[in-house]
Write a protein that holds these residues in place. Sequence first.
Motif, short mmCIF file in Angstrom:
data_model
loop_
_atom_site.label_atom_id
_atom_site.label_comp_id
_atom_site.label_asym_id
_atom_site.label_seq_id
_atom_site.Cartn_x
_atom_site.Cartn_y
_atom_site.Cartn_z
N ASP A 252 0.80 -1.22 0.00
CA ASP A 252 0.00 0.00 0.00
C ASP A 252 0.84 1.27 0.00
OD1 ASP A 252 0.95 -0.56 2.48
OD2 ASP A 252 -0.93 -0.19 3.55
N ASP A 253 1.87 1.34 0.87
CA ASP A 253 2.63 2.58 0.98
C ASP A 253 4.13 2.43 0.74
OD1 ASP A 253 3.35 1.20 3.21
OD2 ASP A 253 2.62 2.68 4.66
N GLY A 254 4.59 1.21 0.46
CA GLY A 254 5.99 1.02 0.16
C GLY A 254 6.92 1.03 1.35
N SER A 255 6.36 1.04 2.57
CA SER A 255 7.19 1.03 3.77
C SER A 255 7.66 -0.40 4.06
CB SER A 255 6.41 1.57 4.97
OG SER A 255 5.26 0.77 5.22
N PRO A 256 8.79 -0.55 4.76
CA PRO A 256 9.30 -1.89 5.03
C PRO A 256 8.41 -2.66 6.01
CG PRO A 256 10.60 -0.25 6.20
CD PRO A 256 9.67 0.50 5.30
N ARG A 257 8.40 -3.95 5.88
CA ARG A 257 7.64 -4.81 6.79
C ARG A 257 8.44 -6.07 7.05
NH1 ARG A 257 5.70 -9.16 4.10
NH2 ARG A 257 5.57 -9.02 1.83
N ALA A 258 8.17 -6.71 8.16
CA ALA A 258 8.83 -7.97 8.47
C ALA A 258 8.11 -9.12 7.75
CB ALA A 258 8.81 -8.20 9.97
N ASP A 259 8.88 -10.08 7.28
CA ASP A 259 8.30 -11.28 6.68
C ASP A 259 7.96 -12.23 7.83
OD1 ASP A 259 7.63 -13.58 5.35
OD2 ASP A 259 9.32 -13.52 3.96
N LEU A 260 6.77 -12.04 8.38
CA LEU A 260 6.39 -12.75 9.60
C LEU A 260 6.26 -14.25 9.39
CD1 LEU A 260 3.80 -10.25 11.13
CD2 LEU A 260 6.23 -10.52 11.67
N SER A 261 5.82 -14.67 8.21
CA SER A 261 5.68 -16.11 7.94
C SER A 261 7.04 -16.79 8.00
CB SER A 261 5.03 -16.31 6.58
OG SER A 261 4.97 -17.69 6.26
N ALA A 262 8.03 -16.21 7.31
CA ALA A 262 9.38 -16.79 7.32
C ALA A 262 10.01 -16.69 8.70
CB ALA A 262 10.24 -16.09 6.28
N LEU A 263 9.75 -15.57 9.38
CA LEU A 263 10.32 -15.37 10.72
C LEU A 263 9.75 -16.37 11.71
CD1 LEU A 263 12.06 -13.68 12.68
CD2 LEU A 263 10.10 -12.16 12.96
N PHE A 264 8.44 -16.59 11.66
CA PHE A 264 7.81 -17.54 12.57
C PHE A 264 8.34 -18.95 12.33
CE2 PHE A 264 4.44 -20.27 14.18
CZ PHE A 264 4.10 -19.63 15.38
N LYS A 265 8.51 -19.31 11.07
CA LYS A 265 9.03 -20.64 10.73
C LYS A 265 10.46 -20.80 11.22
CE LYS A 265 9.75 -23.72 6.77
NZ LYS A 265 9.62 -23.85 5.29
N GLU A 266 11.28 -19.76 11.00
CA GLU A 266 12.68 -19.81 11.44
C GLU A 266 12.78 -19.88 12.96
OE1 GLU A 266 16.51 -16.79 11.50
OE2 GLU A 266 15.17 -16.74 9.76
N THR A 267 11.97 -19.07 13.63
CA THR A 267 12.00 -19.05 15.09
C THR A 267 11.57 -20.39 15.67
OG1 THR A 267 11.57 -16.66 15.13
CG2 THR A 267 11.12 -17.89 17.16
N SER A 268 10.57 -21.01 15.05
CA SER A 268 10.12 -22.32 15.52
C SER A 268 11.22 -23.36 15.36
CB SER A 268 8.87 -22.76 14.74
OG SER A 268 7.81 -21.84 14.94
N ALA A 269 11.95 -23.28 14.23
CA ALA A 269 13.01 -24.26 13.98
C ALA A 269 14.21 -24.05 14.90
CB ALA A 269 13.46 -24.16 12.52
N LEU A 270 14.43 -22.80 15.31
CA LEU A 270 15.58 -22.47 16.15
C LEU A 270 15.15 -22.01 17.54
CD1 LEU A 270 17.67 -20.53 13.47
CD2 LEU A 270 17.96 -22.90 14.20
#
Length: 335
Positions: free
Chosen positions: A237-255
């Motif tokens: 919508d506005d071009g501002s940065p955002r966290a890739d929460l799906s990838a982050l959640f998966k990575e955090t679960s694995a580690l």
Amino acid sequence: EKVTPHDLLLLGRSGMGGGRRLMLTLHRRRQFVIVVLLLLVLVLLLSLALLPDSSCEIALPAVASHRGFDMDSLLSMPRVSSMSALLHAGVRSFDVDLFWTADATAGFFVGHPPSLTSTLGLTQPLSLISSSELKRRALERTGELLPLSSLLDLLKRSASDIDLVSLELKNPEQVEWPRRLLQLYEQIGHSGMAHKLALVALSAEQADKHATAQASAQVSVGLHRLLRDLDAPLKRDDGSPRADLSALFKETSALSEQYTGWSVSAKLADEELMAAARASRMPVYVWVVDDEASLRRTWRLGATALITNRPAWAFQTLHAWHAEACSPSTMPTRT
């Protein structure tokens, strides 16, 4: 409950027995509606009880000094004296960078390499300059360099006044970084202060290197997943940065056995990220918070801690806001 014409027609046709059955049915309907309404009211009341009425009920985030000195004090390099002064002012956490020099036996120093390079008028990376040359230039311009050993000594002396010191070993792109990382963990292990420290990792691959180094050094240190806005995806919508929460959640679960928190750019911190952090049971450390708008927003989001170049200002401002929010004249009343 309203009786419909259809109900009256049934009542007339069915006689006395049918009338009783109809009245019983209507009574049961009425009871069901009452129970549903009571449940809805109960849910609403519970929701209101659990939600904070005001900022007074939102816990204050811890304040961490970014780089080990206060920007408002006009210092440009961290010192033991600057960190001691912040402890005296009530700041209990620090977030600092580490670098190494050309001489292998000099150990690590505290400081932000790009800032130090500019401050000391250097044209080469710090890792290519001897510690003696850096110390000479520092004395000429701003003061002494701060060795990691001095920081660890301060941590030992003031352990009861310090909650956490997070460290980032810079220059991970260099070939010798894994070897230097192992040296760092060995020094931390010998200090006996591992429980007061955390390091940061920019990726799962980096987290694996930390795990290998910790195992080799036989030390356990907390690890925060670093989320930068520079390499984050952009919102549509506005071009501002955002966290890739799906990838982050998966990575955090694995580690999950390695990560002990998320270190998040203030530009990425929003309600969605905080919800994901709660689901992952990850404390959130937001950086860099240097103005009133980001300070208030970080507080309202419920971050665990904020990292700022102006720790004395942030500490005083947050407590002033909290006192105002908790004042009897501003506290909302429940009826």
